[in-house]
Each structure stands twice: as C-alpha cells, then as structure tokens.
Design a protein around this motif. Structure first.
Motif, PDB file in Angstrom:
ATOM      1  N   CYS A  81     -42.340  68.541 -44.510  1.00 38.24           N
ATOM      2  CA  CYS A  81     -42.598  69.990 -44.392  1.00 38.24           C
ATOM      3  C   CYS A  81     -42.239  70.530 -43.009  1.00 38.24           C
ATOM      4  CB  CYS A  81     -44.062  70.287 -44.689  1.00 38.24           C
ATOM      5  SG  CYS A  81     -44.482  70.129 -46.433  1.00 38.24           S
ATOM      6  N   ALA A  82     -42.045  69.655 -42.057  1.00 38.68           N
ATOM      7  CA  ALA A  82     -41.745  70.081 -40.691  1.00 38.68           C
ATOM      8  C   ALA A  82     -40.288  70.534 -40.572  1.00 38.68           C
ATOM      9  CB  ALA A  82     -42.014  68.935 -39.720  1.00 38.68           C
ATOM     10  N   ARG A  83     -40.099  71.591 -39.814  1.00 32.67           N
ATOM     11  CA  ARG A  83     -38.742  72.057 -39.531  1.00 32.67           C
ATOM     12  C   ARG A  83     -38.111  71.126 -38.497  1.00 32.67           C
ATOM     13  NH1 ARG A  83     -38.549  73.738 -34.422  1.00 32.67           N
ATOM     14  NH2 ARG A  83     -40.286  74.879 -33.513  1.00 32.67           N
ATOM     15  N   PRO A  84     -36.810  71.185 -38.309  1.00 34.69           N
ATOM     16  CA  PRO A  84     -36.204  70.411 -37.222  1.00 34.69           C
ATOM     17  C   PRO A  84     -36.826  70.786 -35.875  1.00 34.69           C
ATOM     18  CG  PRO A  84     -34.514  71.179 -38.721  1.00 34.69           C
ATOM     19  CD  PRO A  84     -35.804  71.849 -39.131  1.00 34.69           C
ATOM     20  N   ASN A  85     -37.054  69.804 -35.037  1.00 32.99           N
ATOM     21  CA  ASN A  85     -37.639  69.941 -33.704  1.00 32.99           C
ATOM     22  C   ASN A  85     -39.119  70.332 -33.737  1.00 32.99           C
ATOM     23  OD1 ASN A  85     -35.185  69.357 -32.194  1.00 32.99           O
ATOM     24  ND2 ASN A  85     -34.483  71.287 -33.070  1.00 32.99           N
ATOM     25  N   ALA A  86     -39.785  70.142 -34.857  1.00 29.43           N
ATOM     26  CA  ALA A  86     -41.208  70.463 -34.986  1.00 29.43           C
ATOM     27  C   ALA A  86     -42.065  69.356 -34.386  1.00 29.43           C
ATOM     28  CB  ALA A  86     -41.568  70.657 -36.457  1.00 29.43           C
ATOM     29  N   ILE A  87     -43.340  69.660 -34.284  1.00 32.32           N
ATOM     30  CA  ILE A  87     -44.333  68.682 -33.833  1.00 32.32           C
ATOM     31  C   ILE A  87     -45.189  68.298 -35.034  1.00 32.32           C
ATOM     32  CG2 ILE A  87     -46.350  68.297 -32.366  1.00 32.32           C
ATOM     33  CD1 ILE A  87     -45.127  70.393 -30.443  1.00 32.32           C
ATOM     34  N   VAL A  88     -45.331  67.002 -35.260  1.00 31.25           N
ATOM     35  CA  VAL A  88     -46.179  66.479 -36.319  1.00 31.25           C
ATOM     36  C   VAL A  88     -47.301  65.698 -35.639  1.00 31.25           C
ATOM     37  CG1 VAL A  88     -46.315  65.007 -38.364  1.00 31.25           C
ATOM     38  CG2 VAL A  88     -44.219  66.311 -37.912  1.00 31.25           C
ATOM     39  N   THR A  89     -48.515  66.198 -35.796  1.00 26.89           N
ATOM     40  CA  THR A  89     -49.671  65.545 -35.186  1.00 26.89           C
ATOM     41  C   THR A  89     -50.453  64.833 -36.273  1.00 26.89           C
ATOM     42  OG1 THR A  89     -49.811  67.204 -33.449  1.00 26.89           O
ATOM     43  CG2 THR A  89     -51.779  65.901 -33.864  1.00 26.89           C
ATOM     44  N   ILE A  90     -50.668  63.554 -36.050  1.00 24.92           N
ATOM     45  CA  ILE A  90     -51.388  62.723 -37.009  1.00 24.92           C
ATOM     46  C   ILE A  90     -52.835  62.604 -36.541  1.00 24.92           C
ATOM     47  CG2 ILE A  90     -51.486  60.495 -38.178  1.00 24.92           C
ATOM     48  CD1 ILE A  90     -48.854  62.072 -38.663  1.00 24.92           C
ATOM     49  N   VAL A  91     -53.729  63.294 -37.237  1.00 24.72           N
ATOM     50  CA  VAL A  91     -55.158  63.221 -36.962  1.00 24.72           C
ATOM     51  C   VAL A  91     -55.784  62.141 -37.842  1.00 24.72           C
ATOM     52  CG1 VAL A  91     -57.323  64.553 -36.981  1.00 24.72           C
ATOM     53  CG2 VAL A  91     -55.163  65.675 -36.378  1.00 24.72           C
ATOM     54  N   ALA A  92     -55.159  61.899 -38.986  1.00 24.19           N
ATOM     55  CA  ALA A  92     -55.701  60.998 -40.008  1.00 24.19           C
ATOM     56  C   ALA A  92     -55.755  59.553 -39.546  1.00 24.19           C
ATOM     57  CB  ALA A  92     -54.830  61.088 -41.257  1.00 24.19           C
ATOM     58  N   LEU A  93     -56.613  58.825 -40.229  1.00 27.21           N
ATOM     59  CA  LEU A  93     -56.693  57.376 -40.070  1.00 27.21           C
ATOM     60  C   LEU A  93     -56.197  56.775 -41.377  1.00 27.21           C
ATOM     61  CD1 LEU A  93     -57.655  54.887 -38.489  1.00 27.21           C
ATOM     62  CD2 LEU A  93     -59.891  55.207 -39.543  1.00 27.21           C
ATOM     63  N   TYR A  94     -55.241  55.869 -41.299  1.00 26.19           N
ATOM     64  CA  TYR A  94     -54.624  55.284 -42.490  1.00 26.19           C
ATOM     65  C   TYR A  94     -55.162  53.885 -42.752  1.00 26.19           C
ATOM     66  CZ  TYR A  94     -51.270  59.030 -41.840  1.00 26.19           C
ATOM     67  OH  TYR A  94     -50.695  60.258 -41.686  1.00 26.19           O
ATOM     68  N   ASP A  95     -55.251  53.546 -44.036  1.00 24.83           N
ATOM     69  CA  ASP A  95     -55.635  52.192 -44.419  1.00 24.83           C
ATOM     70  C   ASP A  95     -54.487  51.207 -44.203  1.00 24.83           C
ATOM     71  OD1 ASP A  95     -58.203  52.919 -45.193  1.00 24.83           O
ATOM     72  OD2 ASP A  95     -57.596  53.356 -47.254  1.00 24.83           O
ATOM     73  N   ASN A  96     -53.257  51.705 -44.324  1.00 25.04           N
ATOM     74  CA  ASN A  96     -52.074  50.857 -44.223  1.00 25.04           C
ATOM     75  C   ASN A  96     -51.135  51.394 -43.145  1.00 25.04           C
ATOM     76  OD1 ASN A  96     -52.770  49.264 -46.576  1.00 25.04           O
ATOM     77  ND2 ASN A  96     -52.284  51.100 -47.756  1.00 25.04           N
ATOM     78  N   PRO A  97     -50.296  50.524 -42.575  1.00 28.68           N
ATOM     79  CA  PRO A  97     -49.297  51.001 -41.618  1.00 28.68           C
ATOM     80  C   PRO A  97     -48.344  51.995 -42.300  1.00 28.68           C
ATOM     81  CG  PRO A  97     -49.427  48.606 -41.586  1.00 28.68           C
ATOM     82  CD  PRO A  97     -50.236  49.071 -42.755  1.00 28.68           C
ATOM     83  N   GLN A  98     -47.895  52.972 -41.540  1.00 31.01           N
ATOM     84  CA  GLN A  98     -46.939  53.944 -42.046  1.00 31.01           C
ATOM     85  C   GLN A  98     -45.561  53.632 -41.472  1.00 31.01           C
ATOM     86  OE1 GLN A  98     -47.936  56.415 -44.400  1.00 31.01           O
ATOM     87  NE2 GLN A  98     -49.600  54.935 -44.321  1.00 31.01           N
ATOM     88  N   LEU A  99     -44.568  53.730 -42.302  1.00 26.62           N
ATOM     89  CA  LEU A  99     -43.202  53.470 -41.867  1.00 26.62           C
ATOM     90  C   LEU A  99     -42.477  54.783 -41.635  1.00 26.62           C
ATOM     91  CD1 LEU A  99     -42.308  50.631 -44.387  1.00 26.62           C
ATOM     92  CD2 LEU A  99     -43.087  50.396 -42.025  1.00 26.62           C
ATOM     93  N   LEU A 100     -41.668  54.804 -40.613  1.00 26.77           N
ATOM     94  CA  LEU A 100     -40.834  55.972 -40.358  1.00 26.77           C
ATOM     95  C   LEU A 100     -39.477  55.735 -41.025  1.00 26.77           C
ATOM     96  CD1 LEU A 100     -41.564  56.611 -36.579  1.00 26.77           C
ATOM     97  CD2 LEU A 100     -42.508  57.819 -38.528  1.00 26.77           C
ATOM     98  N   PRO A 101     -39.176  56.446 -42.100  1.00 27.94           N
ATOM     99  CA  PRO A 101     -37.887  56.278 -42.762  1.00 27.94           C
ATOM    100  C   PRO A 101     -36.807  57.023 -41.970  1.00 27.94           C
ATOM    101  CG  PRO A 101     -39.210  57.877 -43.946  1.00 27.94           C
ATOM    102  CD  PRO A 101     -40.049  57.369 -42.813  1.00 27.94           C
ATOM    103  N   LEU A 102     -36.381  56.417 -40.883  1.00 25.64           N
ATOM    104  CA  LEU A 102     -35.493  57.084 -39.935  1.00 25.64           C
ATOM    105  C   LEU A 102     -34.210  57.637 -40.559  1.00 25.64           C
ATOM    106  CD1 LEU A 102     -36.066  54.825 -36.813  1.00 25.64           C
ATOM    107  CD2 LEU A 102     -37.065  57.054 -37.341  1.00 25.64           C
ATOM    108  N   PRO A 103     -33.567  56.951 -41.512  1.00 29.13           N
ATOM    109  CA  PRO A 103     -32.373  57.570 -42.110  1.00 29.13           C
ATOM    110  C   PRO A 103     -32.688  58.914 -42.787  1.00 29.13           C
ATOM    111  CG  PRO A 103     -32.418  55.243 -42.627  1.00 29.13           C
ATOM    112  CD  PRO A 103     -33.745  55.574 -41.988  1.00 29.13           C
ATOM    113  N   ASP A 104     -33.867  59.014 -43.413  1.00 28.77           N
ATOM    114  CA  ASP A 104     -34.252  60.271 -44.061  1.00 28.77           C
ATOM    115  C   ASP A 104     -34.640  61.341 -43.040  1.00 28.77           C
ATOM    116  OD1 ASP A 104     -33.911  58.963 -46.492  1.00 28.77           O
ATOM    117  OD2 ASP A 104     -36.041  58.461 -46.654  1.00 28.77           O
ATOM    118  N   MET A 105     -35.089  60.910 -41.876  1.00 27.50           N
ATOM    119  CA  MET A 105     -35.525  61.842 -40.842  1.00 27.50           C
ATOM    120  C   MET A 105     -34.389  62.264 -39.917  1.00 27.50           C
ATOM    121  SD  MET A 105     -38.983  60.022 -39.579  1.00 27.50           S
ATOM    122  CE  MET A 105     -40.545  60.366 -40.327  1.00 27.50           C
TER     123      MET A 105
END
Length: 166
Positions: free
Chosen positions: A77-101
């Motif tokens: 949902c973030a526009r290019p050059n946006a800031i994404v702040t993660i406040v949440a606590l996750y049960d599992n590690p999150q992966l950054l799908p860099l090709p998609d980003m």
C-alpha cells in the motif's frame, strides 16, 4: 494497539487517515468515534488506498496487526519512497521480497512500544489532547479480573480495552 496508534497519528493532523480493519466491532467503533477516518477491509485495502491517495499509495504506513498478510499489505500500500513503520510483533520472521519491492525505495522503521515516550503520552492525555475514554469499553473490580481477562482475550462483547478498579 491499532486504535491507540490512531490516536497518536491524529495528533499530527495528516490530510487523510485510512485504516485497514477486518473486525466489524472495531470498524463500527472507528466510524462512531472517529468519523473523519476512512476505513476499509483487508481484501479491498490496496485498491482503496490507491483510490484515496495523492501519490500512488500511502505516504506513511503503520503496520500494527502482526500477520504475514498484514506485513505484505503494508508495503504494497506504500507509495514509492514512503515510510513503513512496523509497530506489530510477529510470531514468525518476515521476509523482504526485494524483487517485488524493487523501485519502491521504501524506508522501514521497526520497534514496537517505546517506553521512553510514556511521560509525553501521559501528559498529552492529561492535557486532553489524546482522549482515551472511548477505548475503555468494560470495567471490572479487581476481584473479577479473571472474567475481565476472559472477555478481553476472547474479544467478546465488543471489547476494546478493560479497566480494572479496586
């Protein structure tokens, strides 16, 4: 956490606030108490954000839900050059799908609750700049704390926050 985050965001007076929420009780709560806030459900969130944003997505995204789906939805949902702040606590590690980003050039901030800001937040509540009153939907005496926890943990009776008194 989401509604408390909303209250803090409202202090900054952004042009537009969009909440992605799936709970009918919380959607109703937001509509009732914060009518200027736009609300959408997860399955329509990305399209809703694109339709209601000025720059092809959200300028700032705060992710508080803590699921794999909500993490992906946040950066999508973030526009290019946006800031994404993660406040949440996750049960599992999150992966950054860099090709998609690729090309989004996002700035990620992580953390969660920062205890060093508690005094400032309490002062804002005391000054009436943050009104937490609507969040307390249930009150229980200390001797009924087990029932309070049961209602809160099982998200019964439209509970948002529970106050315990002596």
């Amino acid at each position: 956490t989401g509604i408390c985050t909303l209250l803090c965001v409202m202090l900054k007076k952004p042009k537009r606030i969009i909440i992605c929420e799936k709970s009918p009780e919380r959607i109703r709560f937001v509509h009732e108490h914060y009518p200027d806030v736009l609300v959408t459900e997860p399955e329509n969130c990305k399209e809703f954000v694109l339709k209601n944003s000025d720059h092809g997505g959200a300028d700032v995204v705060l992710e508080v839900a803590g699921s794999d789906d909500s993490f992906h939805l946040a950066w999508n949902c973030a526009r290019p050059n946006a800031i994404v702040t993660i406040v949440a606590l996750y049960d599992n590690p999150q992966l950054l799908p860099l090709p998609d980003m690729y090309g989004k050039n996002l700035i990620f901030k992580t953390g969660g609750v920062d205890g060093c800001d508690c005094a400032e937040i309490l002062a804002l509540i005391e000054e009436g700049k943050i009104d937490t009153t609507p969040l307390i939907t249930h009150r229980f005496p200390l001797n009924e704390i087990e029932e309070a926890y049961r209602i809160f943990e099982n998200k019964l009776d439209g509970v948002i926050k529970v106050a315990i008194y002596k």
